[in-house]
Enzyme design. Structure first.
Site, PDB file in Angstrom:
ATOM      1  N   THR A  69       0.837  -1.198   0.000  1.00  8.93           N
ATOM      2  CA  THR A  69       0.000   0.000   0.000  1.00  8.93           C
ATOM      3  C   THR A  69       0.875   1.252   0.000  1.00  8.93           C
ATOM      4  O   THR A  69       2.100   1.165  -0.125  1.00  8.93           O
ATOM      5  CB  THR A  69      -1.038  -0.053   1.153  1.00  8.93           C
ATOM      6  OG1 THR A  69      -1.944   1.034   0.984  1.00  8.93           O
ATOM      7  CG2 THR A  69      -0.404   0.020   2.528  1.00  8.93           C
ATOM      8  N   LYS A  73       3.348   1.510  -3.769  1.00 10.01           N
ATOM      9  CA  LYS A  73       2.674   0.841  -4.889  1.00 10.01           C
ATOM     10  C   LYS A  73       3.364   1.062  -6.232  1.00 10.01           C
ATOM     11  O   LYS A  73       3.325   0.197  -7.097  1.00 10.01           O
ATOM     12  CB  LYS A  73       1.224   1.312  -4.989  1.00 10.01           C
ATOM     13  CG  LYS A  73       0.293   0.662  -3.984  1.00 10.01           C
ATOM     14  CD  LYS A  73      -1.111   1.223  -4.165  1.00 10.01           C
ATOM     15  CE  LYS A  73      -2.149   0.248  -3.693  1.00 10.01           C
ATOM     16  NZ  LYS A  73      -3.509   0.684  -3.965  1.00 10.01           N
ATOM     17  N   GLY A 133      -9.431  12.161  -9.123  1.00  2.74           N
ATOM     18  CA  GLY A 133      -8.182  11.652  -8.555  1.00  2.74           C
ATOM     19  C   GLY A 133      -7.215  11.294  -9.664  1.00  2.74           C
ATOM     20  O   GLY A 133      -7.633  11.075 -10.816  1.00  2.74           O
ATOM     21  N   ALA A 137      -5.125   4.496  -7.401  1.00  4.43           N
ATOM     22  CA  ALA A 137      -6.489   3.963  -7.510  1.00  4.43           C
ATOM     23  C   ALA A 137      -7.170   4.516  -8.766  1.00  4.43           C
ATOM     24  O   ALA A 137      -7.895   3.791  -9.467  1.00  4.43           O
ATOM     25  CB  ALA A 137      -7.291   4.329  -6.266  1.00  4.43           C
ATOM     26  N   MET A 232     -14.641   5.105  -3.738  1.00  4.68           N
ATOM     27  CA  MET A 232     -13.717   4.039  -3.337  1.00  4.68           C
ATOM     28  C   MET A 232     -13.449   4.019  -1.831  1.00  4.68           C
ATOM     29  O   MET A 232     -12.941   3.036  -1.295  1.00  4.68           O
ATOM     30  CB  MET A 232     -12.389   4.191  -4.081  1.00  4.68           C
ATOM     31  CG  MET A 232     -12.475   3.835  -5.533  1.00  4.68           C
ATOM     32  SD  MET A 232     -10.807   3.716  -6.187  1.00  4.68           S
ATOM     33  CE  MET A 232     -11.179   3.469  -7.915  1.00  4.68           C
ATOM     34  N   TYR A 234     -14.012   3.332   1.903  1.00  9.20           N
ATOM     35  CA  TYR A 234     -14.828   2.277   2.522  1.00  9.20           C
ATOM     36  C   TYR A 234     -15.072   2.512   4.012  1.00  9.20           C
ATOM     37  O   TYR A 234     -15.813   1.776   4.649  1.00  9.20           O
ATOM     38  CB  TYR A 234     -14.176   0.888   2.308  1.00  9.20           C
ATOM     39  CG  TYR A 234     -12.693   0.881   2.574  1.00  9.20           C
ATOM     40  CD1 TYR A 234     -11.791   0.971   1.515  1.00  9.20           C
ATOM     41  CD2 TYR A 234     -12.199   0.831   3.869  1.00  9.20           C
ATOM     42  CE1 TYR A 234     -10.430   0.994   1.740  1.00  9.20           C
ATOM     43  CE2 TYR A 234     -10.842   0.846   4.101  1.00  9.20           C
ATOM     44  CZ  TYR A 234      -9.959   0.923   3.034  1.00  9.20           C
ATOM     45  OH  TYR A 234      -8.609   0.945   3.267  1.00  9.20           O
ATOM     46  N   GLY A 255     -16.801   1.587  -1.206  1.00 10.96           N
ATOM     47  CA  GLY A 255     -15.562   0.889  -1.546  1.00 10.96           C
ATOM     48  C   GLY A 255     -15.425  -0.510  -0.944  1.00 10.96           C
ATOM     49  O   GLY A 255     -14.396  -1.166  -1.142  1.00 10.96           O
TER      50      GLY A 255
HETATM   51  P1  NAP Z   1      -2.833   8.309  -3.874  1.00  8.91           P
HETATM   52  O1  NAP Z   1      -2.037   7.606  -4.920  1.00  8.91           O
HETATM   53  O2  NAP Z   1      -2.139   8.910  -2.715  1.00  8.91           O
HETATM   54  O3  NAP Z   1      -3.711   9.448  -4.623  1.00  8.91           O
HETATM   55  C1  NAP Z   1      -4.520  10.324  -3.870  1.00  8.91           C
HETATM   56  C2  NAP Z   1      -5.382  11.194  -4.797  1.00  8.91           C
HETATM   57  O4  NAP Z   1      -6.280  11.936  -3.982  1.00  8.91           O
HETATM   58  C3  NAP Z   1      -4.590  12.205  -5.617  1.00  8.91           C
HETATM   59  O5  NAP Z   1      -5.247  12.393  -6.854  1.00  8.91           O
HETATM   60  C4  NAP Z   1      -4.684  13.480  -4.757  1.00  8.91           C
HETATM   61  O6  NAP Z   1      -4.620  14.669  -5.508  1.00  8.91           O
HETATM   62  C5  NAP Z   1      -6.092  13.346  -4.201  1.00  8.91           C
HETATM   63  N1  NAP Z   1      -6.240  14.032  -2.900  1.00  8.91           N
HETATM   64  C6  NAP Z   1      -5.774  13.618  -1.697  1.00  8.91           C
HETATM   65  N2  NAP Z   1      -6.139  14.495  -0.737  1.00  8.91           N
HETATM   66  C7  NAP Z   1      -6.843  15.481  -1.353  1.00  8.91           C
HETATM   67  C8  NAP Z   1      -7.485  16.677  -0.898  1.00  8.91           C
HETATM   68  N3  NAP Z   1      -7.474  17.020   0.383  1.00  8.91           N
HETATM   69  N4  NAP Z   1      -8.139  17.434  -1.813  1.00  8.91           N
HETATM   70  C9  NAP Z   1      -8.166  17.084  -3.120  1.00  8.91           C
HETATM   71  N5  NAP Z   1      -7.579  15.977  -3.607  1.00  8.91           N
HETATM   72  C10 NAP Z   1      -6.922  15.189  -2.732  1.00  8.91           C
HETATM   73  O7  NAP Z   1      -3.920   7.318  -3.267  1.00  8.91           O
HETATM   74  P2  NAP Z   1      -4.644   6.081  -3.974  1.00  8.91           P
HETATM   75  O8  NAP Z   1      -3.890   4.835  -3.694  1.00  8.91           O
HETATM   76  O9  NAP Z   1      -4.936   6.440  -5.377  1.00  8.91           O
HETATM   77  O10 NAP Z   1      -5.998   5.985  -3.119  1.00  8.91           O
HETATM   78  C11 NAP Z   1      -7.025   6.950  -3.263  1.00  8.91           C
HETATM   79  C12 NAP Z   1      -8.236   6.555  -2.437  1.00  8.91           C
HETATM   80  O11 NAP Z   1      -8.781   5.329  -2.916  1.00  8.91           O
HETATM   81  C13 NAP Z   1      -7.965   6.342  -0.938  1.00  8.91           C
HETATM   82  O12 NAP Z   1      -9.049   6.845  -0.209  1.00  8.91           O
HETATM   83  C14 NAP Z   1      -7.922   4.851  -0.789  1.00  8.91           C
HETATM   84  O13 NAP Z   1      -8.331   4.420   0.503  1.00  8.91           O
HETATM   85  C15 NAP Z   1      -8.974   4.442  -1.826  1.00  8.91           C
HETATM   86  N6  NAP Z   1      -8.749   3.069  -2.270  1.00  8.91           N
HETATM   87  C16 NAP Z   1      -9.736   2.176  -2.011  1.00  8.91           C
HETATM   88  C17 NAP Z   1      -9.569   0.869  -2.375  1.00  8.91           C
HETATM   89  C18 NAP Z   1     -10.669  -0.109  -2.099  1.00  8.91           C
HETATM   90  O14 NAP Z   1     -10.393  -1.313  -2.164  1.00  8.91           O
HETATM   91  N7  NAP Z   1     -11.864   0.332  -1.807  1.00  8.91           N
HETATM   92  C19 NAP Z   1      -8.394   0.444  -3.032  1.00  8.91           C
HETATM   93  C20 NAP Z   1      -7.402   1.404  -3.306  1.00  8.91           C
HETATM   94  C21 NAP Z   1      -7.597   2.727  -2.898  1.00  8.91           C
HETATM   95  P3  NAP Z   1      -3.197  15.347  -5.913  1.00  8.91           P
HETATM   96  O15 NAP Z   1      -2.733  14.612  -7.153  1.00  8.91           O
HETATM   97  O16 NAP Z   1      -3.528  16.767  -6.170  1.00  8.91           O
HETATM   98  O17 NAP Z   1      -2.274  15.139  -4.739  1.00  8.91           O
END
Ligand code: NAP
Length: 290
Positions: A69, A73, A133, A137, A232, A234, A255
């Site tokens: 995670t 990743k 995003g 993810a 997404m 959860y 999610g």
């Molecule tokens: P990541 O690679 O860190 O990407 C985070 C994204 O969220 C980026 O686009 C970031 O924008 C945006 N972001 C974060 N904080 C923000 C804020 N305060 N205001 C506006 N945009 C914001 O994370 P990820 O792995 O893609 O995961 C994203 C989400 O998906 C998480 O909540 C994670 O728990 C969820 N997820 C769920 C599952 C599931 O099985 N349900 C699996 C994977 C992930 P910037 O580019 O501008 O920084």
């Protein structure tokens, strides 16, 4: 958990930083308990600076496989012996199998997204969709949409629009998909984008515990009856985004399904055994609610 570990017990795990909030140990350990299999799944808090050493340790200790995670990743890919085609295109690995000392990377988030959206395949096919995003993810979601759902167009909306632009260029080159538009996450300007989207996916952490009052879209009339809104996040299982979407007649998906299905695929890669999905989903929802 029962104290039944002995010489046949095999080790599974999770690396990330931070990892305290993860539900993966619960999901995988309860699965082994229900199936009566001798595996134990442990969380390892590994900061970026320790990734290489941690991977050497995984091999040295004969750990059967592990989840990956944030923040590893993407950076883990260069340390692996092999990576599946999907993980390679997405550029993100969330599962590693230790194949006799060779570490092989996979992306099972795609499977979680596919299972969540598959019941709506006909509705998504040929329609405009929006992904909010641009992290790992979102990349998995965009790959999955292009490969399996064939939307007429994808809007990528992100706080940092430049990252959305990079994804547009990336998917145009890797998957020959040229129907992507990008937007900065600035809701008042996005009303018409949301209104024209059959599916909206939140692939950011906005609205996640503990900041449960935050929402990525807070615009009246952004949603409509028959629209699909997939968050997404959860935890909580019903975010502010899903509450608003539902109040305007949209279909709200959280999610949980994605989380359980991606875990199921990982578990199968490590053990060769299928996870009892419905039983695990029920147990997880109860665990989160407690
Ligand atoms: P990541 O690679 O860190 O990407 C985070 C994204 O969220 C980026 O686009 C970031 O924008 C945006 N972001 C974060 N904080 C923000 C804020 N305060 N205001 C506006 N945009 C914001 O994370 P990820 O792995 O893609 O995961 C994203 C989400 O998906 C998480 O909540 C994670 O728990 C969820 N997820 C769920 C599952 C599931 O099985 N349900 C699996 C994977 C992930 P910037 O580019 O501008 O920084």
């Amino acid at each position: 958990m029962k104290n039944t570990f002995h010489q046949n017990t095999q080790l599974l795990g999770l690396i990330g930083h931070p990892i305290k909030q993860s539900f993966s140990p619960f999901i995988h350990n309860i699965t082994s308990e229900i199936l009566g299999l001798e595996y134990i799944y442990l969380p390892f808090d590994v900061p970026q600076s320790n990734l290489r050493n941690a991977l050497k340790g995984m091999v040295a200790l004969g750990i059967k496989g592990f989840s990956v995670t944030i923040p590893h990743k993407e950076s883990i890919i260069t340390h692996l012996s092999d990576v599946s085609d999907e993980a390679n295109i997405i550029g993100s690995v969330n599962t590693v199998v230790n194949d006799m000392g060779k570490l092989v990377g996979y992306n099972t988030d795609v499977y979680g997204i596919l299972e969540t959206l598959n019941p709506f395949k006909d509705e998504i096919n040929g329609a405009e969709v929006s992904v909010i995003g641009s992290g790992g993810a979102a990349r998995a979601a965009i790959y999955c949409l292009i490969r399996y759902f064939k939307p007429s167009g994808i809007n990528i909306i992100n706080r940092t629009e430049q990252r959305a632009e990079s994804l547009k260029t990336y998917f145009s080159s890797k998957m020959k998909y040229d129907e992507i538009k990008t937007y900065e996450l600035f809701p008042p300007d996005l009303l018409t984008v949301f209104q024209s989207s059959k599916l909206i996916i939140n692939a950011t952490s906005i609205g996640m515990m503990p900041e449960i009052d935050n929402t990525v879209i807070n615009l009246p009339n952004a949603f409509y009856k028959g629209q699909i809104v997939f968050d997404m996040v959860y935890n909580p299982t019903k975010t502010q985004l899903l509450k608003l979407a539902e109040s305007e007649g949209a279909l709200a998906l959280n999610g949980i399904n994605m989380l359980v299905y991606q875990a199921a695929k990982s578990y199968e890669l490590w053990t060769g055994v299928e996870m009892p999905i419905e039983e695990i989903s029920r147990a997880l929802e109860q665990f989160i609610a407690e």
